[in-house]
Scaffold this motif. Structure first.
Motif, short mmCIF file in Angstrom:
data_model
loop_
_atom_site.label_atom_id
_atom_site.label_comp_id
_atom_site.label_asym_id
_atom_site.label_seq_id
_atom_site.Cartn_x
_atom_site.Cartn_y
_atom_site.Cartn_z
N ILE A 60 0.84 -1.23 0.18
CA ILE A 60 -0.44 -0.35 0.27
C ILE A 60 1.18 0.71 -0.46
CG2 ILE A 60 -1.42 1.38 0.72
CD1 ILE A 60 -3.32 -0.95 2.62
N ILE A 61 2.40 1.15 0.89
CA ILE A 61 3.23 2.26 0.71
C ILE A 61 3.51 2.47 -0.24
CG2 ILE A 61 5.36 3.35 1.92
CD1 ILE A 61 3.71 2.06 4.64
N ALA A 62 3.23 1.10 -0.42
CA ALA A 62 4.64 1.95 -2.12
C ALA A 62 3.85 1.91 -3.43
CB ALA A 62 5.00 0.17 -2.17
N LEU B 148 -2.71 12.77 -1.80
CA LEU B 148 -2.22 13.35 -0.70
C LEU B 148 -4.08 13.14 0.07
CD1 LEU B 148 -1.59 17.15 -1.40
CD2 LEU B 148 -0.58 15.09 0.07
N SER B 149 -4.70 13.22 -0.89
CA SER B 149 -6.15 11.89 -0.36
C SER B 149 -6.46 10.52 0.12
CB SER B 149 -7.24 12.81 -1.60
OG SER B 149 -7.31 11.45 -2.31
N GLU B 150 -5.60 9.63 -0.54
CA GLU B 150 -5.19 8.22 -0.63
C GLU B 150 -4.31 8.72 1.36
OE1 GLU B 150 -6.49 5.85 -2.00
OE2 GLU B 150 -7.11 6.54 -2.80
N GLN B 151 -3.42 8.52 1.42
CA GLN B 151 -2.20 9.14 2.20
C GLN B 151 -3.46 9.45 3.09
OE1 GLN B 151 0.81 11.64 1.50
NE2 GLN B 151 2.67 10.12 1.22
N GLU B 152 -4.23 10.59 3.19
CA GLU B 152 -5.21 10.89 4.49
C GLU B 152 -6.03 9.48 4.70
OE1 GLU B 152 -8.27 13.72 6.18
OE2 GLU B 152 -7.52 14.28 3.59
N HIS C 68 -7.06 4.23 8.30
CA HIS C 68 -7.37 3.27 8.87
C HIS C 68 -6.45 2.08 8.94
CE1 HIS C 68 -11.11 5.00 6.48
NE2 HIS C 68 -11.38 4.00 7.27
N SER C 69 -4.56 3.25 9.11
CA SER C 69 -3.65 1.65 9.36
C SER C 69 -3.29 1.95 10.60
CB SER C 69 -2.35 2.89 8.99
OG SER C 69 -2.33 4.37 9.67
#
Length: 151
Positions: A50-52, A63-67, A72-73
């Motif tokens: 997911i991070i990759a 940015l929206s996906e990181q938020e 949820h992490s």
């Protein structure tokens, strides 16, 4: 010839069964530990993927996906923490089972040595008795041959 009977045979049989049961329990525990380790590895790999995937996205979408990922992490982190804790507990249990198994094995091996020693003594005693009987029969034959009145 008399049959060898050892008084502690039942104890040896019980200890052998206990050792077999302990081996089975250790095997099941090891399988469970392996399963938990693979689950942990899968969870960590999912997080890395997911991070990759986030690093490959363009800046606005990232940015929206990181938020969303950061919100949820925590559940995934909690799951990983629980798996690590379970693995520690299972490793501790595994060490205890190994110690128990080694203790049972040493006890059983000691009983087996005692049994082998007792059997060797039994065989030696039986051979002495047999030799004594043969000597007596030879002495009787010799006495009969030497004294015609005994025939």
């Amino acid at each position: 010839m008399k049959r060898f009977v050892w008084r502690l045979q039942r104890v040896l049989d019980v200890k052998t069964k206990e050792e077999q049961i302990a081996k089975i329990k250790l095997l099941k525990l090891t399988e469970k530990l392996t399963q938990k380790r693979s689950e942990l590895l899968i969870q960590k790999r999912l997080l890395q993927d997911i991070i990759a995937g986030l690093t490959d996205m363009n800046a606005r979408k990232r940015l929206s996906e990181q938020e969303f990922f950061l919100k949820h992490s925590t559940t995934t982190d909690e799951l990983i923490r629980q798996l690590e804790e379970n693995i520690k507990n299972l490793e501790t249990q595994q060490k205890e089972k190994i110690a128990e198994l080694l203790k049972l094995r040493r006890f059983r091996e000691g009983l087996q040595k005692l049994r082998e020693k007792a059997k060797a003594e039994f065989i030696e005693e039986q051979e002495k008795l047999e030799q004594k009987e043969l000597d007596e029969m030879a002495a009787i034959r010799f006495a009969r041959k030497a004294d015609p009145a005994l025939r």
